[in-house]
Write an enzyme that holds these catalytic residues in place. Structure first.
Site, mmCIF file in Angstrom:
data_model
loop_
_atom_site.group_PDB
_atom_site.id
_atom_site.type_symbol
_atom_site.label_atom_id
_atom_site.label_comp_id
_atom_site.label_asym_id
_atom_site.label_seq_id
_atom_site.Cartn_x
_atom_site.Cartn_y
_atom_site.Cartn_z
ATOM 1 N N GLU A 136 53.379 73.280 8.017
ATOM 2 C CA GLU A 136 54.512 74.224 8.026
ATOM 3 C C GLU A 136 55.228 74.255 9.374
ATOM 4 O OE1 GLU A 136 52.736 77.917 6.601
ATOM 5 O OE2 GLU A 136 53.034 77.289 4.538
ATOM 6 N N ASP A 179 47.210 78.270 -1.982
ATOM 7 C CA ASP A 179 47.458 79.256 -0.924
ATOM 8 C C ASP A 179 47.180 80.681 -1.375
ATOM 9 O OD1 ASP A 179 48.224 80.310 1.467
ATOM 10 O OD2 ASP A 179 50.366 80.077 1.175
ATOM 11 N N GLU A 206 48.786 89.166 0.790
ATOM 12 C CA GLU A 206 50.077 88.478 0.776
ATOM 13 C C GLU A 206 50.559 88.241 -0.647
ATOM 14 O OE1 GLU A 206 50.094 84.698 2.846
ATOM 15 O OE2 GLU A 206 52.097 84.191 2.109
HETATM 16 C C1 GCV Z 1 50.383 81.871 8.942
HETATM 17 C C2 GCV Z 1 51.145 80.675 3.891
HETATM 18 C C3 GCV Z 1 51.798 81.922 4.404
HETATM 19 C C4 GCV Z 1 52.206 81.746 5.860
HETATM 20 C C5 GCV Z 1 50.949 81.393 6.665
HETATM 21 C C6 GCV Z 1 50.372 80.107 6.083
HETATM 22 C C7 GCV Z 1 49.094 79.687 6.766
HETATM 23 O O1 GCV Z 1 52.061 79.659 3.773
HETATM 24 O O2 GCV Z 1 52.894 82.261 3.613
HETATM 25 O O3 GCV Z 1 52.764 82.943 6.308
HETATM 26 O O4 GCV Z 1 51.237 81.231 8.023
HETATM 27 O O5 GCV Z 1 50.073 80.312 4.717
HETATM 28 O O6 GCV Z 1 48.044 80.052 6.258
HETATM 29 O O7 GCV Z 1 49.148 79.021 7.781
#
Ligand code: GCV
Length: 666
Positions: free
Chosen positions: A267, A340, A368
Site C-alpha cells: 500500500e 484483510d 475496521e
Molecule cells: C495500516 C488495510 C487498512 C489500512 C491498513 C492496512 C494494513 O488496508 O484499510 O488502513 O493500514 O490494512 O494493515 O497495513
C-alpha cells in the site's frame, strides 16, 4: 402503616439495585477499591511493589505471600497460586509473573470464583510475546481508530505526562499483554528522530514496571528521509551502518527496547523490493542491527499488488518461497485471513506453510470492518475460529491492532472494551472459551449477577455472527463503501481506482450467480491449503456454507445445505442478522436495573445505531443483488424500508453516522 413500610421497602429494594453512575473509564478494573489484605514479599522491585499495591488495594481475604523463585513447572512470566496455612502463596520466576498472579487473584474475586482451593493453580502463557499494535500517527490521528485520538500526546511529551499512560499499562498488565508497538505501520520516519526517541523513552519508562516492552513501527526508507542517504538498499554498507547506529542510540535510551515492526512494499510503503531485494534481505538487515541487544523484527506479510494474481493468494506467493531465509530474530507477522480482517475469512494459508520460519498472527481488535465502535461485536469467537485451524503452538507470538483512544471509555463502545480484554486473555491462553472470557469481562465490568451475565454473555456470543449475517454472509467479503469501511456499497465503482479495492472484484455478481471462484476452475487459491481442506473447499457441494462465496461463484438457484436456494439463503441470512440485533436491543433493555444509567443509555443508543445499520446493510445488499438474481425477496423476510436508489446516491458522513435519506430513522 403496613402500606408505608411496603413503600419504604420497595424504595430501598430498588435503590439497592441502582448502580452508581459510571463512565467506563475504569474498564474491567473498576471494582478495585476495597482491598484489606496483608501482603508479604521476600524480594523488592518496582514490579513487585505494584503487585503488592494492587493486592492491598483490591483483594479481600487471607494474607498473600509473593515468592520469586525458580520452579520447574513455570515458564517465563508463568506463576502458581497455592492456598496453604491460611495464606495465598504466589510464586513465579519473574517479577512480571508475580504481578500477573496478583491480577489473577483479584480477577477470581471479582468474578465470584472461589479462590480457596486445595488445587494449585499453574498458569503459563502460550506466547512470550503478547503485543498490541497501535496504528497511531505523530499528529494524534489514528488509522482506523474509532475512539477519539491517540493516547500519546506527542507534543506534550516528555514534559507533560498524562495519567492515562499508567492506567493503560495497568490495564494491559492485568490481562497479560507485555508489549506495545506505539505507532502506525504506515510509519512516519520522524518516530526515529532523536526528538521523538526521548518521548518514546518516557513512555517506555512508565510501561516497564508493568512488564510492558516498547516497540516501534519503522519506515524502511528512514535512512534516506531522516538520514539523508541516497538509498535504503538493505545490502548497502552505509544503510546497514545507519541502522546499526540508530539501534545503538535507541538502546542507550531504552535498554529493554523490544524491536521493530515493518510494513514494507505494501500500500505504497517503501521496502527492500524497491531496490530489487527480497523481504528476507530487508528484514535480516534490520534484525542484524538489533541482534546485539536481543531486539526482534516483526515483518508483516500483508502484501498485494493490483496487477498480480487473486489478492487472496498474494501473501503466500510472495512469502512462502522465502521460508527458511529469515534470521532467528525475525518473525513474519501474518493477518489471520488472506485478504484483510473481513467479518469472516478462512484462515491465511501462509500459516503452516513456512515451517522453517517464525510466524505470528495479527488480529484486528479495532473494528475496521465490523461496524467501527458503533456495533456490538464480540470478537473472541472470530479469533477462536482461527485457532480451530491454526494450532496455537505453531505460532511464535501474537499481536492485536488496538482499539484504544482518548474517549472516556477508551474504546468508543463500552462493549468494545471486551475485545481488548479478550485479546489479552486469549494471547495468554488460546484455550479459554469465548464464553468464559465474556463472563469474566461482564462480571468485572458490570456486575457478576447471574441475571445480568447470562443473557448478556449470550448476546455477546451471537454478536460476531450477527455482523457476518447482516453485512456479508456466506463468504461474501469487502462489500464496503469507498473511502471508509462502514456502510454497504456493493455497487461501488470509482473510476481509475485499484480494481482490488472495488466490491465487484470480490462479489462478481451477475445474472448467473455470485461469488469469487477460487476453486481449481478459478484462481485456484484452494491449492494453497493443506490437501484435506483443499478438497473440501474445492467442491461446491462440500464447501462449508460460511465460505461458499469466498471460494465459488454459485448460481442463484444452487441448492444450499438448508434446502433453500442460494438466493433464498442469502435473504434469510441478511434478515437473521437484522432480527438478531433487534433481539440484542430487547435483551439490553431487560437488564436495565443491573446497569448504571450512563452506561446503560450509551449502550442502548449504540444498539439502536447497530440495528439501523443492519437494516441498511440488508436493504442495500438484497435489493442490489436482487437486480442480478431477478428474484423477489421471500415473503417471510422483513420488507425493505430503504430505497435502493437513495442508498446508491448517499454518501455517509462517518463523523455523525447519519442514516441514508429515505424517511427512515431510529
Ligand atoms: C495500516 C488495510 C487498512 C489500512 C491498513 C492496512 C494494513 O488496508 O484499510 O488502513 O493500514 O490494512 O494493515 O497495513
Amino acid at each position: 402503616m403496613k402500606h408505608t413500610y411496603l413503600i419504604i421497602f420497595t424504595l430501598f429494594y430498588s435503590l439497592s439495585f441502582m448502580a452508581e453512575a459510571e463512565d467506563g473509564s475504569s474498564l474491567w478494573l473498576r471494582q478495585s477499591k476495597s482491598g484489606e489484605t496483608r501482603v508479604y514479599s521476600s524480594k523488592s522491585s518496582p514490579t513487585i511493589a505494584l503487585a503488592e499495591k494492587e493486592l492491598k488495594r483490591s483483594f479481600r481475604g487471607a494474607p498473600v505471600v509473593l515468592k520469586r523463585q525458580k520452579c520447574k513447572d513455570l515458564k517465563a512470566d508463568g506463576y502458581s497460586i497455592k492456598f496453604v496455612d491460611d495464606k495465598y502463596i504466589l510464586t513465579s520466576t519473574t517479577d512480571n509473573g508475580l504481578l500477573y498472579a496478583a491480577y489473577h487473584l483479584i480477577r477470581q474475586q471479582s468474578t465470584s470464583c472461589s479462590v480457596r482451593s486445595d488445587k494449585t493453580i499453574i498458569e503459563n502463557p502460550a506466547y512470550n510475546l503478547r503485543l498490541l499494535n497501535h496504528w497511531d500517527n505523530p499528529d494524534g490521528t489514528i488509522e482506523r481508530g474509532y475512539a477519539g485520538s491517540s493516547l500519546w500526546q506527542w507534543d506534550d511529551l516528555p514534559l507533560v505526562i498524562s495519567d492515562r499512560y499508567e492506567e493503560y499499562a495497568r490495564a494491559n498488565a492485568s490481562i497479560g499483554i507485555n508489549g506495545t508497538v506505539l505507532n502506525n505501520v504506515n510509519a512516519s520516519p520522524d518516530i526515529l528522530s532523536s526528538e521523538y526517541l526521548i518521548k518514546v523513552k518516557t513512555l517506555a519508562d512508565i510501561f516497564r514496571p508493568y512488564g510492558i516492552k516498547t516497540y516501534l513501527s519503522v519506515n524502511f526508507a528512514t535512512p534516506m528521509i531522516l538520514g539523508g542517504l541516497d538509498t535504503a538498499d538493505p545490502l548497502d554498507k552505509e544503510v546497514e551502518k545507519w541502522w546499526k547506529n540508530k539501534a545503538k542510540e535507541i538502546y542507550k535510551l531504552i535498554p529493554d527496547f523490544g524491536g521493530f515492526l515493518v510494513k514494507a512494499n505494501s500500500e505504497g510503503q517503501p521496502g527492500p523490493c524497491d531496490f530489487d531485494r527480497t523481504h528476507a534481505e530487508g528484514a535480516n538487515m534490520l534484525a542484524d542491527a538489533l541482534k546485539p541487544y536481543n531486539g526482534i523484527v516483526m515483518w508483516r506479510a500483508f502484501v498485494y499488488n493490483p496487477e498480480d494474481a487473486d489478492r487472496a493468494k498474494q501473501a503466500y506467493l510472495e512469502f512462502q518461497p522465502l521460508d527458511g531465509k529469515f534470521r532467528d530474530n525475525v518473525i513474519v507477522q501474518i493477518k489471520n485471513g488472506p485478504v484483510d480482517f473481513q467479518p469472516r475469512e478462512p484462515y491465511s494459508p501462509l500459516f503452516g506453510s513456512m515451517p522453517r520460519s517464525k510466524t505470528m498472527v495479527e488480529f484486528q481488535i479495532t473494528q475496521e470492518y465490523l461496524g467501527f465502535s458503533n456495533h456490538l461485536a464480540f470478537l473472541a469467537p472470530m479469533w477462536k475460529e482461527f485457532f480451530d485451524f491454526v494450532p496455537a503452538e505453531s505460532l511464535e507470538a501474537i499481536a492485536g491492532v488496538a482499539n484504544i483512544g482518548t474517549d472516556t471509555n477508551w474504546c468508543g463502545h463500552h462493549f468494545a472494551q471486551s475485545n481488548w480484554y479478550a485479546f489479552g486473555r486469549l494471547a495468554w491462553n488460546p484455550e479459554l472459551s469465548s464464553e468464559e472470557i465474556a463472563r469474566e469481562w461482564l462480571s468485572q465490568t458490570f456486575t457478576a449477577d447471574k441475571n445480568f451475565v447470562d443473557p448478556i454473555a449470550s448476546i455477546m456470543a451471537e454478536s460476531r455472527e450477527a455482523v457476518v449475517d447482516y453485512m456479508m454472509p456466506l463468504g461474501l467479503h469487502h462489500l464496503f463503501a469507498w473511502g471508509h469501511h462502514y456502510g454497504p456499497e456493493p455497487w461501488c465503482d470509482v473510476e481509475g481506482a485499484r480494481p482490488d479495492w472495488m466490491p465487484s472484484y470480490y462479489h462478481k455478481a451477475s445474472d448467473n450467480g455470485i461469488g469469487f471462484n477460487r476453486s481449481s476452475t478459478g484462481s485456484n487459491a484452494v491449492a494453497q491449503y493443506p490437501e484435506t481442506l483443499k478438497n473440501l473447499y474445492d467442491n461446491v457441494d462440500t464447501c462449508p456454507d460460511e465460505y461458499i462465496l469466498w471460494f465459488h461463484n454459485v448460481s442463484w438457484d444452487h441448492k444450499m445445505q438448508s434446502g433453500r436456494t442460494l438466493w433464498g439463503e442469502l435473504c434469510y441470512r441478511y434478515d437473521r442478522g437484522v432480527q438478531t440485533t433487534r433481539h440484542f436491543q430487547r435483551e439490553w433493555d431487560r437488564v436495565e436495573m443491573y446497569v448504571d444509567s450512563e452506561r446503560f443509555k450509551e449502550v442502548q443508543n449504540k444498539l439502536r445505531i447497530q440495528t439501523r445499520d443492519a437494516v441498511w446493510w440488508k436493504d442495500a445488499c438484497l435489493q442490489y443483488f436482487g437486480q442480478f438474481s431477478n428474484k423477489p425477496i421471500p415473503y417471510d423476510i422483513e420488507r425493505p424500508v430503504l430505497n435502493l436508489d437513495n442508498m446508491m446516491n448517499f454518501k455517509i458522513d462517518i463523523t455523525n453516522y447519519e442514516c441514508p435519506p429515505c424517511g427512515y430513522s431510529n
